[in-house]
Write a protein that holds these residues in place. Structure first.
Motif, PDB file in Angstrom:
ATOM      1  N   ARG A 308       0.496  -1.701  -0.139  1.00  0.00           N
ATOM      2  CA  ARG A 308      -0.770   0.104  -0.211  1.00  0.00           C
ATOM      3  C   ARG A 308       1.158   1.430   0.052  1.00  0.00           C
ATOM      4  O   ARG A 308       0.068   2.304  -0.123  1.00  0.00           O
ATOM      5  N   ASP A 372       1.024  -1.704 -11.072  1.00  0.00           N
ATOM      6  CA  ASP A 372       0.745  -0.666  -9.854  1.00  0.00           C
ATOM      7  C   ASP A 372      -1.228  -1.940  -9.998  1.00  0.00           C
ATOM      8  O   ASP A 372      -1.747  -1.856  -8.788  1.00  0.00           O
ATOM      9  N   ASP A 376      -2.564  -3.233  -7.480  1.00  0.00           N
ATOM     10  CA  ASP A 376      -4.027  -2.695  -7.109  1.00  0.00           C
ATOM     11  C   ASP A 376      -5.643  -3.831  -6.507  1.00  0.00           C
ATOM     12  O   ASP A 376      -6.117  -3.956  -5.608  1.00  0.00           O
ATOM     13  N   GLU A 380      -7.143  -5.094  -3.881  1.00  0.00           N
ATOM     14  CA  GLU A 380      -8.832  -4.948  -3.456  1.00  0.00           C
ATOM     15  C   GLU A 380      -9.503  -6.341  -3.366  1.00  0.00           C
ATOM     16  O   GLU A 380     -10.004  -6.790  -3.233  1.00  0.00           O
TER      17      GLU A 380
END
Length: 540
Positions: A308, A372, A376, A380
């Motif tokens: 993160r 990225d 991500d 998620e």
């Protein structure tokens, strides 16, 4: 009316006086492939009490008669690299496996879903609930490590290593076939060769295996094979290399011949090393592998925090672009870039529209770096493991590996909870529905890579001999009746990258331990599978 009554009475009398069936099943007139690589012979096969009891011309009758004229009768296929250990607790049907002709699965790349001491209870639960395929498992060296040290990096103390050895001994005495490792993934990747040798020595006391998803299947393939062989030699165990592949685009046509030569040289000097593979040009695994191993050095939760952190990501992106590094196999580099890595399952509504798209495409659409995008999506999808397809292999290298007599077949896939769904790993890869039919359809029928007899041997007699399953893998008197009947002309693997759960064709009858489990292409509901326990005569 009187004639009808008399005729009915006569029919009942004849039935009453008919001799009782001598067998449970008689398979008539098929082309019998014995599983040892011999040419087929036309014969009947009789089954009684779960075993093959007679082969040849059989005058007696079976409670069930199966006409196999024009079809092949083979031992049931053995999946040498299965991932069903957990899902069988939820659903024992394993219908996607049965549809491929699989009657036995060997699981445990990550170990069973039970601690070493709890393996007997786990096995008993499977037996009580019932499973449709035979099941055996390895115990993971990482399970022992995590129990003693947690999921971070670091070297064990002598006392900790001794404690890990005790866990391995318990697992072996409880029926595990050996220890496994998955050295490409943290925290398994934190294990040193010497640690694994120590644990292998414990497994050796029970004539066990060291089975491994090697440290590097890409640029460092040969060195990884040498490490596995070293562990086998020094530890005194048999070595099984999971899903042998040359997963490095720049090395296609070069690395696999070197890998084969390395294994052949070890076998020539007496090392019992062999391998299995799946016949596809893409592997499937989690997106977390795109992060260098140091990200996970302080455990999973700390690794998630690092993913993160934008500053940490900048360092990670530079390392992804630079290629592999010690202790980390860069699968993006091995695939030739983000354009050859496709999102398979992001486990989130937000990214569902990108399933089947490459990370390069996803990054361009979202106007972000593909790395990225990968991280991500992985974040998620938590707590699930988002997965991708990494197109890293060539057909030429698959053919080279397949031709080796010591190569067997393993799907690296789990059973699905329900037929037609992706496997329990959530990975839409055609290997879960097509691996075993594809070996024959692609490499026997469409391409003359293997003879039919040798293809069947690789899926039956050889893996049974390899695993010490002395009562399975062959159609011979006294062997367990795990049998597949297939139509060679119709046999095909329906599963593709676009339709990974499409069913194969040409396999309509599967018998497990003498019980018809697939009949006319439909699951009968039978749960005749057995838990296979590796015998351990513990040495003092």
């Amino acid at each position: 009316m009187k004639h009808k009554i008399l005729f009915g009475a006569l029919s009942m009398l004849l039935v009453a006086n008919a001799p009782a069936p001598e067998y449970d099943i008689v398979i008539r007139g098929g082309r019998v492939l014995d599983g040892a690589g011999n040419p087929w012979v036309r014969a009947d096969v009789a089954v009684k009490d779960g075993k093959v009891v007679r082969i040849g011309q059989i005058p007696g009758h079976g409670t069930k008669e199966i006409d196999a004229k024009g079809r092949y009768v083979s031992p049931g296929f053995i999946d040498m690299m299965d991932q069903s250990g957990r899902v069988l607790l939820k659903s024992g049907a394993a219908e996607n496996k049965l549809r491929m002709g699989v009657t036995t699965v060997i699981a445990g790349e990550g170990g069973p879903p039970a601690a070493a001491a709890e393996i007997p209870a786990y096995f008993q639960t499977l037996e009580k609930q019932g499973i449709s395929v035979n099941y055996g498992t390895y115990y993971s060296s990482t399970q022992a490590r995590m129990k003693v040290m947690g999921d971070g990096a670091g070297s064990p103390t002598p006392a900790q290593l001794e404690e890990m050895g005790r866990e391995v001994k318990i697992a072996m005495e409880n029926g595990a076939f050996g220890i496994s490792s998955a050295l490409i993934y943290a925290p398994s990747s934190f294990q040193k060769t010497s640690d694994l040798v120590s644990l292998a020595k414990v497994a050796a006391q029970c004539d066990g295996f060291y089975a491994t998803h090697m440290r590097d299947e890409s640029e460092g393939l040969v060195q990884a094979i040498e490490e596995a062989i070293e562990i086998g030699e020094k530890g005194g165990v048999k070595v099984e290399i999971f899903h042998l592949k040359a997963a490095f685009a720049p090395g296609w046509g070069k690395l696999m011949p070197q890998a084969v030569a390395t294994i052949n040289a070890a076998r020539a000097r007496g090392v019992d090393v062999a391998a299995d593979l799946y016949p596809y040009t893409a592997g499937g695994t989690g997106l977390e592998i795109i992060a260098p191993s140091w990200v996970w050095a302080d455990g999973l939760q700390k690794g998630i925090e690092r993913l993160r952190d934008p500053k940490v990501r900048e360092r990670m992106k530079k390392e992804v672009a630079a290629g592999s590094m010690p202790g980390w196999s860069n699968l993006v580099h091995a695939s030739g870039g983000f354009a050859n890595v496709r999102l398979a399952n992001g486990f989130s509504k937000k990214y569902e529209r990108f399933h089947g798209k490459s990370l390069a495409e996803i990054g361009a659409t979202l106007n972000i770096d593909p790395a990225d995008a990968a991280w991500d999506i992985a974040l998620e999808g938590l707590p699930n493991r988002s997965v991708a397809l990494y197109f890293m292999m060539s057909e030429q290298d698959i053919e080279t590996a397949l031709k080796q007599p010591w190569v067997s077949i393993g799907s690296d896939a789990a059973a699905s909870v329900n037929l037609g769904e992706v496997d329990a790993l959530g990975l839409p890869h055609p290997r879960a529905y097509g691996t075993f039919p594809r070996i024959i359809a692609e490499y026997v029928k469409r391409r003359p890579v293997l003879s039919l007899e040798d293809a069947v041997r690789k899926m039956t007699g050889w893996p049974a001999q390899r695993m010490g399953l002395t009562d399975r893998g062959l159609i011979r008197d006294g062997m367990r009746a795990d049998i597949v009947i297939f139509d060679l002309d119709k046999l095909d693997d329906g599963a593709t990258w676009e339709k990974p759960t499409a069913l194969p064709t040409g396999i309509d009858t599967v018998i497990v331990n003498g019980v018809v489990t697939l009949d006319g292409g439909k699951h009968t509901g039978a749960r005749a599978g057995a838990v296979l326990r590796h015998a351990c005569r513990a040495q003092s």
